[in-house]
Write a protein that holds these residues in place. Structure first.
Motif, mmCIF file in Angstrom:
data_model
loop_
_atom_site.group_PDB
_atom_site.id
_atom_site.type_symbol
_atom_site.label_atom_id
_atom_site.label_comp_id
_atom_site.label_asym_id
_atom_site.label_seq_id
_atom_site.Cartn_x
_atom_site.Cartn_y
_atom_site.Cartn_z
ATOM 1 N N GLU A 44 0.807 -1.234 0.135
ATOM 2 C CA GLU A 44 -0.101 0.058 -0.021
ATOM 3 C C GLU A 44 0.836 1.211 -0.007
ATOM 4 O O GLU A 44 0.277 2.215 -0.193
ATOM 5 N N HIS A 45 2.016 1.221 0.268
ATOM 6 C CA HIS A 45 3.103 2.200 0.379
ATOM 7 C C HIS A 45 3.303 2.886 -1.075
ATOM 8 O O HIS A 45 3.602 1.812 -1.897
ATOM 9 N N ARG A 46 3.593 3.952 -1.257
ATOM 10 C CA ARG A 46 3.913 4.366 -2.496
ATOM 11 C C ARG A 46 5.270 4.137 -2.971
ATOM 12 O O ARG A 46 6.219 4.183 -2.155
ATOM 13 N N TYR A 47 5.353 3.645 -4.070
ATOM 14 C CA TYR A 47 6.871 3.023 -4.650
ATOM 15 C C TYR A 47 6.830 3.337 -6.057
ATOM 16 O O TYR A 47 6.105 3.089 -6.932
ATOM 17 N N VAL A 48 7.998 4.092 -6.436
ATOM 18 C CA VAL A 48 8.391 4.709 -7.682
ATOM 19 C C VAL A 48 9.267 3.339 -8.554
ATOM 20 O O VAL A 48 10.334 2.983 -8.118
ATOM 21 N N THR A 49 8.466 3.031 -9.612
ATOM 22 C CA THR A 49 9.061 1.909 -10.320
ATOM 23 C C THR A 49 10.082 2.159 -11.412
ATOM 24 O O THR A 49 10.895 1.401 -12.097
ATOM 25 N N ILE A 50 10.292 3.519 -11.462
ATOM 26 C CA ILE A 50 11.124 4.102 -12.519
ATOM 27 C C ILE A 50 12.580 3.364 -12.563
ATOM 28 O O ILE A 50 12.942 2.787 -13.442
ATOM 29 N N PRO A 51 13.298 3.340 -11.549
ATOM 30 C CA PRO A 51 14.552 2.822 -11.355
ATOM 31 C C PRO A 51 14.641 1.402 -11.798
ATOM 32 O O PRO A 51 15.752 0.978 -12.350
ATOM 33 N N ASP A 52 13.811 0.488 -11.324
ATOM 34 C CA ASP A 52 13.738 -0.714 -11.394
ATOM 35 C C ASP A 52 13.554 -1.003 -13.064
ATOM 36 O O ASP A 52 13.991 -1.874 -13.611
ATOM 37 N N THR A 53 12.571 -0.234 -13.706
ATOM 38 C CA THR A 53 12.388 -0.285 -15.137
ATOM 39 C C THR A 53 13.896 0.027 -15.866
ATOM 40 O O THR A 53 14.317 -0.728 -16.699
ATOM 41 N N LEU A 54 14.402 0.800 -15.544
ATOM 42 C CA LEU A 54 15.940 1.322 -16.291
ATOM 43 C C LEU A 54 16.594 0.027 -15.783
ATOM 44 O O LEU A 54 17.590 -0.253 -16.778
ATOM 45 N N CYS A 55 16.692 -0.299 -14.679
ATOM 46 C CA CYS A 55 17.519 -1.864 -14.498
ATOM 47 C C CYS A 55 17.282 -2.843 -15.307
ATOM 48 O O CYS A 55 18.234 -3.535 -15.837
ATOM 49 N N ARG A 56 15.987 -3.151 -15.438
ATOM 50 C CA ARG A 56 15.488 -4.193 -16.411
ATOM 51 C C ARG A 56 15.914 -3.992 -17.837
ATOM 52 O O ARG A 56 16.041 -5.059 -18.391
ATOM 53 N N LEU A 57 16.007 -2.726 -18.337
ATOM 54 C CA LEU A 57 16.682 -2.576 -19.527
ATOM 55 C C LEU A 57 18.120 -2.469 -19.613
ATOM 56 O O LEU A 57 18.788 -2.348 -20.735
ATOM 57 N N GLY A 58 18.661 -3.064 -18.519
ATOM 58 C CA GLY A 58 20.101 -3.017 -18.488
ATOM 59 C C GLY A 58 20.956 -1.672 -18.424
ATOM 60 O O GLY A 58 22.218 -1.452 -18.774
ATOM 61 N N ARG A 59 20.182 -0.547 -17.857
ATOM 62 C CA ARG A 59 20.786 0.492 -17.910
ATOM 63 C C ARG A 59 21.175 0.909 -16.324
ATOM 64 O O ARG A 59 20.357 1.041 -15.410
ATOM 65 N N PHE A 60 22.402 0.530 -16.186
ATOM 66 C CA PHE A 60 22.968 0.444 -14.678
ATOM 67 C C PHE A 60 23.827 1.682 -14.563
ATOM 68 O O PHE A 60 24.362 1.821 -13.377
ATOM 69 N N GLY A 61 23.890 2.759 -15.111
ATOM 70 C CA GLY A 61 24.571 4.009 -15.231
ATOM 71 C C GLY A 61 25.851 4.072 -16.023
ATOM 72 O O GLY A 61 25.733 3.509 -17.162
ATOM 73 N N ARG A 62 26.877 4.741 -15.358
ATOM 74 C CA ARG A 62 28.109 5.006 -16.376
ATOM 75 C C ARG A 62 28.809 3.713 -16.910
ATOM 76 O O ARG A 62 29.342 3.670 -17.883
ATOM 77 N N LYS A 63 28.868 2.683 -15.912
ATOM 78 C CA LYS A 63 29.512 1.299 -16.370
ATOM 79 C C LYS A 63 28.867 0.691 -17.530
ATOM 80 O O LYS A 63 29.495 -0.065 -18.178
ATOM 81 N N SER A 64 27.748 0.816 -17.719
ATOM 82 C CA SER A 64 26.835 0.572 -18.758
ATOM 83 C C SER A 64 26.659 1.339 -19.989
ATOM 84 O O SER A 64 25.998 0.906 -20.885
ATOM 85 N N GLY A 65 26.990 2.465 -19.721
ATOM 86 C CA GLY A 65 26.971 3.495 -20.755
ATOM 87 C C GLY A 65 25.586 4.088 -20.787
ATOM 88 O O GLY A 65 25.306 5.328 -21.441
ATOM 89 N N ALA A 66 24.696 3.638 -19.930
ATOM 90 C CA ALA A 66 23.239 4.453 -19.880
ATOM 91 C C ALA A 66 22.832 4.312 -18.660
ATOM 92 O O ALA A 66 22.792 3.080 -17.879
ATOM 93 N N GLY A 67 21.975 5.017 -18.087
ATOM 94 C CA GLY A 67 21.410 4.921 -16.562
ATOM 95 C C GLY A 67 20.081 5.921 -16.756
ATOM 96 O O GLY A 67 19.493 5.845 -17.561
#
Length: 686
Positions: free
Chosen positions: A537-560
């Protein structure tokens, strides 16, 4: 004389001793006592000169900072300085330990300065949001010129006296017998005066001044006290000294009562509190000579470097030969770089490396007094490592875990002697970052905590003591901050807007740039481990999870959150992320709206304050200013803003609680408004 000033006569020389332990701070009693002493010097014909010297281990290592938060009481330091300059008899400053701030300005009023080798001088006022207010910006340039004065004053630099001697600030440096040498110098000056105020400031070109100014403003982040210091220093060339002194004092007084100066004083007093548990505790710290670091990764090798540089003997252990070789190489490269950039001599590097050893054999840790585990952030891995540590460690050795989030009580519970187990949460890079969280477990002994504080002090760290809770102090507050930023993503803001607003406020980096740098997968793994216990029931933002599922892990993967193109230093806005965020808002039925930078910053600050209040209410921290120490020294919070707790104090509890009530509404389910009372019970200057 006052009780803080003692005088005696050595033949025809008056010896004026400042005795205001522990640092001989220039308090009102010291100032009045010095005035009385100079008046007595003038009234006795048989006295031909005077020496000002400090009792104990230092000269005058600054002013009484508590006075700066109140109207300054007479006599002010400029009056003391004027009395010394106007006295017809020569006055010599005899320095040992430190002559800082007003203490150093006092020496500049004297006719000569003699120092014991190893002493330091400096004008650190700019680091406290003010400028020198008793002639430092007018007299120092007359000795060393405008450009060098801008460099030293705007950086709040501390100079060793051998360097000060070369610059002409100090007249003589001696290896011993400071008082006897000072008396000899004073006697040699009888019948003469050598006032700095009578020297003409060396003429500098506009170009050289501009170059020094630009460099100082960049290093000083364009803070108002840096610009004010530059303006005053330039007056030393452009104006008669009395006009320059008057303008300097006016600028000093205006800055002294500013919010920024109060914030920096708050940080100053908060830092002084950190080691009070050592000075006021009967429990003795255990001696630590050899440190063993388990795990040769980035964090382990950084901890090893920090310990070596502090003078400890260090063993770096890793069961993987490849990992161990990599860690040893990082350590060697660090000291090679220190050597090449002139920050260390070959002799010093050789001395440090003589105390370093490495091994993959667990038996090697038997002689260690402190063992720090710095392996992969997995509870099962850490349990296994602690079993091996216990099998080979000395029974009196203290055992510390470097973990960011894991339950150290759970680790300690599986050991035979949990009283010697605690947390040492270093921040990366460990050899650079000042913050060190000391995590006390349920069974941790007072001796272990005392030892960890002593260890942190030797490392030059800022230690905050935390209870054992998820995220401890720093990561817990930072998590609330990041979560609020994610809420704003859903509501209408974008990563680049939030990062820009917070960086303009003074944060070293915005939260999304930080996430990309550290790696989005790390936090993702943590969230997945908590998914089973998360309240749906608590508010939870899924945007960072979606980025990770797309393989976007930040600088080390070239995209975040951003795109990182080869050869570019900074991330670029990625239209794909913008689309993903917009789609998330639509799917959740959130109507996006515009955000101002002020609103973004306000919501972030309120969320941090709210979590700091929870940290205090739950007794995770025992001193509220420790929250500010953690955020400033470990998370890039702008020091000149004071920290969330300082900001709360400036707002007042009634206003703060009203703002937190509004934050609870926009944050939604899961946000719990904290009881803020404890934030107002502890004040860093108290």
């Amino acid at each position: 004389m006052t009780s803080k000033i003692k005088i005696h006569h050595e033949s025809e020389v008056m010896v004026i001793t400042v005795d205001n332990p522990p640092i001989n701070a220039g308090s009102i009693e010291v100032r009045q006592g010095l005035l009385d002493a100079i008046a007595e010097l003038e009234s006795h014909a048989e006295l031909k000169a005077a020496i000002i010297i400090g009792a104990g281990s230092t000269f005058i290592a600054g002013s009484d900072m508590k006075e700066f938060s109140q109207p300054l009481a007479e006599p002010h330091l400029p009056k003391v300085i004027a009395a010394i300059e106007n006295c017809p008899k020569p006055v010599v400053a005899a320095l040992h330990g430190a002559a800082l701030g007003g203490g150093f300005e006092l020496t500049l009023a004297c006719d000569a300065r003699i120092a014991l080798v190893g002493s330091i001088i400096g004008l650190p006022e700019v680091t406290l949001g003010i400028i020198p207010g008793a002639g430092g910006t007018q007299r120092l340039p007359r000795l060393i010129g405008i450009e060098k004065s801008i460099e030293l004053i705007c950086a709040g630099a501390r100079l060793k006296v051998d360097e000060a001697l070369k610059l002409g600030i100090i007249d003589q440096v001696v290896k011993s017998d400071l008082l006897a040498n000072a008396i000899a110098l004073a006697k040699s000056m009888v019948g003469s005066k050598k006032r700095i105020r009578d020297i003409s400031t060396p003429i500098s070109t506009d170009q050289s001044i501009q170059a020094a100014t630009q460099k100082a403003l960049k290093a000083g982040k364009n803070r108002p006290q840096v610009q004010a210091a530059i303006d005053m220093i330039c007056n030393a060339q452009a104006l008669p000294i009395d006009e320059g002194l008057a303008l300097e004092r006016e600028a000093f007084q205006n800055l002294r009562v500013s919010t920024e100066a109060r914030a920096l004083r708050h940080q100053f007093f908060a830092e002084r509190k950190l080691f009070k548990a050592l000075s006021g505790n009967d429990v003795k710290a255990q001696p630590v000579n050899q440190v063993a670091v388990i795990g040769a990764g980035t964090m382990g090798s950084g901890i090893a470097i920090a310990c070596l540089s502090a003078g400890y003997s260090v063993l770096l252990l890793d069961q993987s030969e490849a990992a161990l070789a990599s860690g040893v190489k990082k350590l060697q490269q660090f000291y090679a770089s220190r050597l090449s950039n002139g920050k260390m001599s070959q002799e010093k590097v050789n001395e440090i490396l003589q105390h370093f050893s490495h091994s993959s054999d667990w038996a090697a840790i038997a002689s260690a007094d402190l063992i720090i585990e710095a392996v992969f952030e997995d509870i099962d891995v850490k349990h296994e490592v602690f079993q091996k540590i216990e099998a080979h460690a000395n029974q009196n050795a203290l055992l510390a875990s470097n973990t960011s989030y894991l339950d150290i009580d759970a680790i300690a519970a599986r050991t035979r002697n949990p009283s010697r187990v605690f947390g040492l949460h270093f921040f990366s890079p460990a050899q650079v970052m000042k913050l060190l969280e000391i995590v006390r477990c349920k069974a941790t002994s007072p001796a272990a905590i005392a030892t960890s504080l002593s260890f942190a002090k030797r490392l030059g760290k800022m230690p905050v003591i935390s209870g054992n809770t998820f995220g401890f102090i720093g990561n817990r507050i930072y998590a609330a901050y990041r979560r609020q930023c994610e809420f704003m993503l859903e509501e209408g803001a974008y990563p680049e807007q939030i990062d820009k607003a917070l960086e303009e406020y003074g944060f070293a980096m915005g939260p999304f740039a930080v996430a990309d740098m550290s790696g989005l997968d790390i936090a993702w793994g943590m969230r997945k481990s908590q998914s089973a216990t998360r309240n749906p029931e608590h508010r939870y933002v899924t945007i960072p999870d979606t980025l990770c599922r797309l393989g976007r892990f930040g600088r080390k993967s070239g995209a975040g959150y951003y795109q990182y193109l080869e050869g570019t230093k900074f991330g670029a806005v990625d239209p794909l992320v913008t689309q993903l965020i917009d789609r998330d808002s639509v799917e959740k039925g959130i109507v996006r709206r515009e955000f101002t930078s002020q609103e973004i910053v306000h919501r972030v600050l309120m969320s941090m304050i709210n979590e700091a209040a929870h940290v205090m209410s739950e007794k995770v921290a025992s001193v509220s200013s420790d929250c500010d120490i953690a955020l400033v020294n470990g998370y890039g919070f702008p020091r000149w803003r004071g920290g969330p707790v300082f900001i709360a104090g400036e707002m007042g509890q009634e206003t703060l609680d009203a703002e937190l009530k509004k934050l609870a509404v926009v944050s939604g389910a899961g946000f719990v408004q904290a009881n803020t009372t404890l934030l107002f019970k502890d004040h860093a200057e108290g």
